[in-house]
Design a protein around this motif. Structure first.
Motif, short mmCIF file in Angstrom:
data_model
loop_
_atom_site.label_atom_id
_atom_site.label_comp_id
_atom_site.label_asym_id
_atom_site.label_seq_id
_atom_site.Cartn_x
_atom_site.Cartn_y
_atom_site.Cartn_z
N UNK B 404 0.84 -1.21 0.00
CA UNK B 404 0.00 0.00 0.00
C UNK B 404 0.88 1.26 0.00
N UNK B 405 1.48 1.58 -1.14
CA UNK B 405 2.28 2.81 -1.16
C UNK B 405 1.39 4.05 -1.16
N UNK B 406 1.93 5.18 -0.76
CA UNK B 406 1.21 6.45 -0.96
C UNK B 406 1.25 6.78 -2.45
N UNK B 407 0.27 7.53 -2.90
CA UNK B 407 0.25 7.85 -4.32
C UNK B 407 -0.56 9.11 -4.56
N UNK B 408 -0.23 9.78 -5.67
CA UNK B 408 -1.02 10.93 -6.10
C UNK B 408 -1.07 10.89 -7.62
N UNK B 409 -2.19 11.33 -8.17
CA UNK B 409 -2.32 11.25 -9.62
C UNK B 409 -2.99 12.49 -10.18
N UNK B 509 1.21 8.91 -28.11
CA UNK B 509 0.28 7.94 -27.52
C UNK B 509 -1.17 8.25 -27.87
N UNK B 510 -1.92 7.21 -28.18
CA UNK B 510 -3.31 7.40 -28.60
C UNK B 510 -4.15 7.99 -27.46
N UNK B 511 -3.86 7.56 -26.24
CA UNK B 511 -4.67 8.02 -25.11
C UNK B 511 -3.93 9.04 -24.23
N UNK B 512 -2.85 9.60 -24.77
CA UNK B 512 -2.17 10.66 -24.03
C UNK B 512 -2.90 11.97 -24.29
N UNK B 513 -3.12 12.74 -23.25
CA UNK B 513 -3.72 14.05 -23.46
C UNK B 513 -2.71 14.91 -24.21
N UNK B 514 -3.17 15.57 -25.28
CA UNK B 514 -2.31 16.48 -26.03
C UNK B 514 -2.57 17.88 -25.49
N UNK B 515 -1.55 18.46 -24.86
CA UNK B 515 -1.78 19.68 -24.08
C UNK B 515 -1.57 20.92 -24.93
N UNK B 516 -2.65 21.66 -25.19
CA UNK B 516 -2.51 22.89 -25.96
C UNK B 516 -2.13 24.05 -25.04
N UNK B 517 -1.62 25.13 -25.63
CA UNK B 517 -1.37 26.32 -24.82
C UNK B 517 -2.56 27.27 -24.98
N UNK B 518 -2.68 28.19 -24.04
CA UNK B 518 -3.71 29.24 -24.08
C UNK B 518 -5.11 28.68 -24.21
N UNK B 519 -5.35 27.51 -23.64
CA UNK B 519 -6.68 26.91 -23.74
C UNK B 519 -7.03 26.30 -22.39
N UNK B 520 -8.30 26.39 -22.01
CA UNK B 520 -8.71 25.80 -20.73
C UNK B 520 -8.80 24.28 -20.87
N UNK B 521 -8.08 23.58 -20.01
CA UNK B 521 -8.05 22.12 -20.08
C UNK B 521 -8.59 21.57 -18.76
N UNK B 522 -9.59 20.68 -18.79
CA UNK B 522 -10.06 20.09 -17.54
C UNK B 522 -8.96 19.23 -16.92
N UNK B 523 -8.86 19.29 -15.61
CA UNK B 523 -7.86 18.47 -14.92
C UNK B 523 -8.41 18.18 -13.52
N UNK B 524 -8.11 17.00 -13.00
CA UNK B 524 -8.52 16.72 -11.62
C UNK B 524 -7.46 15.86 -10.96
N UNK B 525 -7.62 15.64 -9.66
CA UNK B 525 -6.55 15.04 -8.88
C UNK B 525 -7.07 13.90 -8.01
N UNK B 526 -6.22 12.89 -7.86
CA UNK B 526 -6.56 11.72 -7.05
C UNK B 526 -5.41 11.51 -6.05
N UNK B 527 -5.75 10.98 -4.89
CA UNK B 527 -4.69 10.80 -3.89
C UNK B 527 -5.01 9.59 -3.03
#
Lengths: 322, 598
Positions: B404-409, B509-527
């Motif tokens: 059971x390691x600690x983790x954050x995503x 990668x097919x499922x890698x998010x392609x990160x644009x600049x100057x654009x709102x990108x949804x993001x969330x966090x898991x811990x």
């Protein structure tokens, strides 16, 4: 002493005193007919007019125009409640400015009088004023340009429907329920008879309170994290989610819904919301995964008992608080 | 107050004229005891007796509002109790944390009333002040007092000493008295002189507060503590003062801390420090503790900091320095609109506050998450074509169990380009139609033991990065494409985990998010907190936030303002010239002034 200067001081000092000392008196928690912000504003206007008349100050037209414009600005910015968004504020101020202009240009005499100090400043008859204005204005323009160009970002605004349209039927735990004709099977009696009953203590004595106790037990094991101990949508996790959890105390939620609608929403949760009017982004679990059908109905029974609202039923216009 | 006791006894004696000698003897022995007791407890008072006429109303309120957590008999064992950490109060022993009375003593009515009115921040106890009427609150407090079985509010042997303002505060090293500084400023209570903060820090070290509260006050000192009932308990995290139970909805007020140092918290290992510290010294410790808490705008409804829903990634000239303690990453947790950033940190990215909750929606639910929030700082570089996210969070104790390691995503929409408008994937690991790209860092601290003394240099983390695609809370698949996410730096330092992620903006990668600049990108966090045996969907989670890679400041920012100013100067010159010319024409009679109607 220059009368125009006195008039100016009457305005500025008066505003300071009124805003800091008298305004708080007129904005108590319980708003009354006398003690409210609009009466306060009228008082301030009356103070200005009376002081100027009594002292025979007769401020120049340009200054009167400034006062009128300033009063409008003060009203929309600080007095009007609830506060208005800045776009609306700009719209109102444009109209107010036009009104002020109409006031000064009502006849050629006042208009000329209004122009006189401006012209004198421009041509340099008021030397000091000319120097100050002609240096300050370009600097202000520079700053305004900087502020306009400086990139700033604000999170996008998201709109959504509050109450989604329910489907005609919903299937929970293998059984199909038509939403229009389904009633809470545990609503065995008139709710108002149990207003002052005790959960737990009266659970053995009567059936209704037994169901309320069981529903409350489920609520306080599962739902209070978001919907709160007070059912007001302010549970200990509520600040995390966006949209925020529903407030059942509010007359706009369970008070205006049928129990079957709640049954559908509780059973299917966020993932069960219809596709139209997305995004929902609701964190509401599909409770059919965790609770039995009976437990869902009992939670709904409890929510109405606790808040005192009555579910909406066909044949009645709405709901009343108990 | 023993005077009142005497009068009471005399009164009793008069009523009992018919009574036997035995009772008389009893009364006299009481009197004798009371007289002997006078020198030591001369200023003690009796607790407020139960107001019996309010019990009926109180019972109604209790059984409607309180019973669900505090239980039918007040044993803190209502239906919700087992799923709450900290557990609801057990009233039976009469042990109450937030008081102004001495350690071990019963509370005064006003203490309980304030607790009901303001709630206990950081716990499930909400503020009832706006929900119940004044009379209901007073009544329910009386009813709660009647639930105390092991002690009696009308017992002559009970006494209460107000150690904050009462004369009895002279026990120990003197009363708390007034703070040794002039009034603090504003709702954030700023402006306490640094000398008091420094003095407080020395007292903090001298009195070994760190043994429980940790080297930087994150409550990471002692993992083995228990309360009076044998339930596990943790020390307060001073860097999250909005969770102080006794905050009374005024989290930044140093009085809250000075009071707790003076009274201790009954039922917990927290003692009072009146023997060790004078009143002024207690205020100084309070000043130090208070100085650690970052100033954020607090939502008056939830009493939590308002989350920063837009995470701004700052454009960096050249490559980003991939070191957590590099000055280019130094930022304060405090909102720079409340306390302006220092000159060196002005250009640095802001630290964004992300609120976290237990994942209580699907599958195995997490009712007691150990991390309340995350702090995110971000930079990106056009030259490297990469973005960096520094994720930090307070974690009292880390796991030592490789199982059971600690983790954050960090969670992203995997197919950002396919999302329409404000559409987002399901916030828990995506859904079948809208998958998510999850960058997960799992880690164990090296040479770490939760019972170790504070280690100022911190612990290195052994990090394992995993990239997965989520199709639902229970449908997570490994990516087939090459892994691109790196953790470039990480540390566990004085109760705070810091992990720096890096990834290229564009990948194959097919499922890698392609990160644009100057654009709102949804993001969330898991811990995940390993020590709490959290794994898979048993985790802490945030809702969707937005991030934006801000562009470099446009060059026009530097040349446009002067140009506009010069243009305006020219316009002014023209205006002056025109006005003067018109005047001259009037004066010379070339043009007639507009004539007024007679």
């Amino acid at each position: 002493m220059n009368k125009a200067l006195i008039s100016f001081l009457v305005f500025v000092v008066g505003l300071g005193v009124f805003h800091n000392a008298i305004f708080p008196i007129f904005t108590p928690k319980e708003i009354g007919w006398i003690l409210n912000r609009y009466v306060y504003f009228l008082l301030f206007v009356a103070y200005l007019i009376i002081t100027n008349l009594v002292l025979r100050l007769k401020p120049p037209v340009a200054m009167t125009a400034l006062f009128v414009w300033g009063l409008g600005f003060y009203f929309y910015k600080f007095v009007l409640y609830p506060p208005i968004p800045w776009t609306l504020f700009i719209t109102y101020m444009v109209m107010w400015s036009i009104g002020t202009f109409l006031f000064i240009s009502q006849d050629p005499e006042t208009f000329r009088e209004f122009r006189r100090p401006i012209v004198k400043t421009i041509v340099g008859e008021y030397k000091l004023a000319q120097i100050v204005v002609l240096t300050a204005m370009p600097i202000l323009v520079g700053f305004a340009t900087y502020n306009t160009i400086y990139p700033s970002y604000q999170e996008p605004v998201e709109l959504r429907t509050v109450h989604p349209a329910p489907p005609a039927t919903t299937k929970v735990h293998g059984k199909t329920y038509p939403l229009e004709s389904t009633n809470n099977p545990f609503r065995v009696d008139e709710q108002d008879n149990y207003k002052d009953s005790f959960p737990f203590l009266d659970a053995d004595k009567n059936e209704y309170m037994k169901y309320v106790t069981e529903g409350g037990t489920i609520f306080f094991q599962n739902c209070h994290y978001c919907h709160g101990d007070q059912l007001n949508g302010l549970g200990m996790f509520s600040h995390v989610f966006n949209p925020t959890p529903a407030n059942f105390i509010d007359p706009g939620t369970i008070a205006m819904l049928q129990e079957a609608f709640l049954f559908w929403r509780v059973s299917k949760g966020g993932p069960g919301l219809p596709n139209e009017s997305t995004p929902w982004s609701s964190a509401m679990p599909p409770w059919e995964e965790h609770l039995k059908t009976d437990e869902i109905w009992k939670v709904i029974l409890f929510e109405y008992w606790y808040t005192g609202w009555h579910p909406r039923t066909f044949g009645t216009e709405g709901s009343t608080a108990g | 107050m023993n005077l009142r006791l005497l009068i009471n006894l005399k009164h009793m004696g008069m009523k009992m004229t018919k009574n036997t000698n035995k009772i008389k003897r009893l009364i006299f022995s009481f009197l004798a005891v009371a007289l002997i007791a006078i020198p030591t407890s001369a200023f003690a008072a009796m607790p407020d007796p139960i107001k019996k006429d309010m019990l009926e109303t109180g019972k109604k309120v209790y059984f409607k509002r309180c019973v669900w957590c505090h239980g039918v008999e007040g044993g803190g064992d209502g239906p919700s109790a087992d799923r709450l950490f900290t557990r609801p109060r057990n009233f039976i022993q009469g042990t109450f944390k937030i008081r102004v009375t001495d350690s071990g003593e019963l509370p005064m009515d006003i203490n309980l009333i304030n607790t009901v009115k303001n709630g206990l921040q950081g716990s499930a106890m909400p503020a009832w002040g706006e929900f119940l009427s004044e009379n209901e609150i007073l009544s329910v407090v009386q009813f709660v007092k009647s639930l105390v079985q092991d002690r009696d509010f009308s017992d002559e042997d009970e006494e209460v000493n107000n150690v904050i303002t009462g004369i009895a505060a002279d026990n120990g090293k003197g009363p708390l008295g007034d703070a040794p500084w002039a009034a603090t400023k504003g709702p954030y209570h700023l402006g306490i002189p640094q000398e008091h903060v420094d003095a407080g820090k020395e007292l903090f070290i001298k009195n070994k507060c760190f043994e429980c509260h940790g080297g930087e006050g994150r409550g990471d000192g002692n993992p083995t503590m228990k309360d009076d009932w044998g339930f596990p308990i943790v020390a307060a995290n001073w860097q999250q003062c909005w969770n102080f139970r006794g905050a009374r909805r005024d989290a930044y007020n140093p009085f809250v801390i000075a009071r707790t140092i003076s009274t201790g918290l009954n039922g917990t290992p927290m003692p009072n420090f009146r023997e060790q510290l004078t009143g002024t010294e207690r205020w100084q410790v309070a000043a130090f503790v208070n100085s650690l808490c970052p100033r954020k705008k607090i939502d008056p409804l939830t009493n939590k900091p308002i989350p920063d829903f837009l995470i701004q990634s700052v454009y960096t000239e050249g490559p980003v320095v991939p070191k957590i303690d590099d000055p280019s990453w130094a930022s304060s947790d405090t909102d720079d609109r409340i306390v302006p950033a220092s000159e060196e940190q002005k250009e640095n990215p802001k630290r964004h506050h992300i609120a976290m909750a237990g994942q209580i929606t699907r599958g195995k639910r997490n009712f007691d998450p150990k991390a309340d929030n995350l702090w995110i700082t971000s930079r990106w570089s056009a030259e490297e074509n990469a973005v960096y996210y520094l994720v930090e969070y307070d974690q009292r104790f880390m796991s030592s169990d490789p199982e059971y390691p600690d983790a954050v995503a960090i969670q992203w929409p995997a197919k950002l380009q396919d999302l329409f408008g404000a559409e987002k994937p399901y916030f828990i690991n995506g859904d079948s139609k809208k998958p998510v790209d999850i960058w997960k860092a799992s880690f164990l601290a090296q040479d770490y033991n939760a019972t170790n003394a504070p280690k100022p240099e911190g612990y290195k983390l052994e990090v394992n990065v995993e990239e997965t695609v989520g199709y639902g809370f229970d449908a997570i698949k490994a990516k087939e494409s090459e892994a691109k996410v790196q953790v470039v730096d990480s540390i566990f330092h004085q109760g705070r985990v810091k992990v720096m992620f890096k990834r290229d903006l564009k990948t194959d990668g097919e499922f890698d998010v392609q990160i644009p600049t100057e654009q709102f990108i949804p993001v969330s966090f898991l811990q995940w907190s390993g020590r709490d045996k959290e794994k898979d969907e048993h985790m802490a989670i945030s809702t969707w936030y937005y991030t934006i890679l801000k562009p470099a400041l446009p060059a026009s920012l530097y040349y446009m303002p002067p140009i506009m100013a010069v243009i305006f100067v020219a316009f002014q010159g023209w205006l002056v010239w025109m006005t003067k010319r018109t005047r001259k024409m009037y004066d010379e009679g070339k043009v007639k002034r507009d004539e007024l109607p007679k």
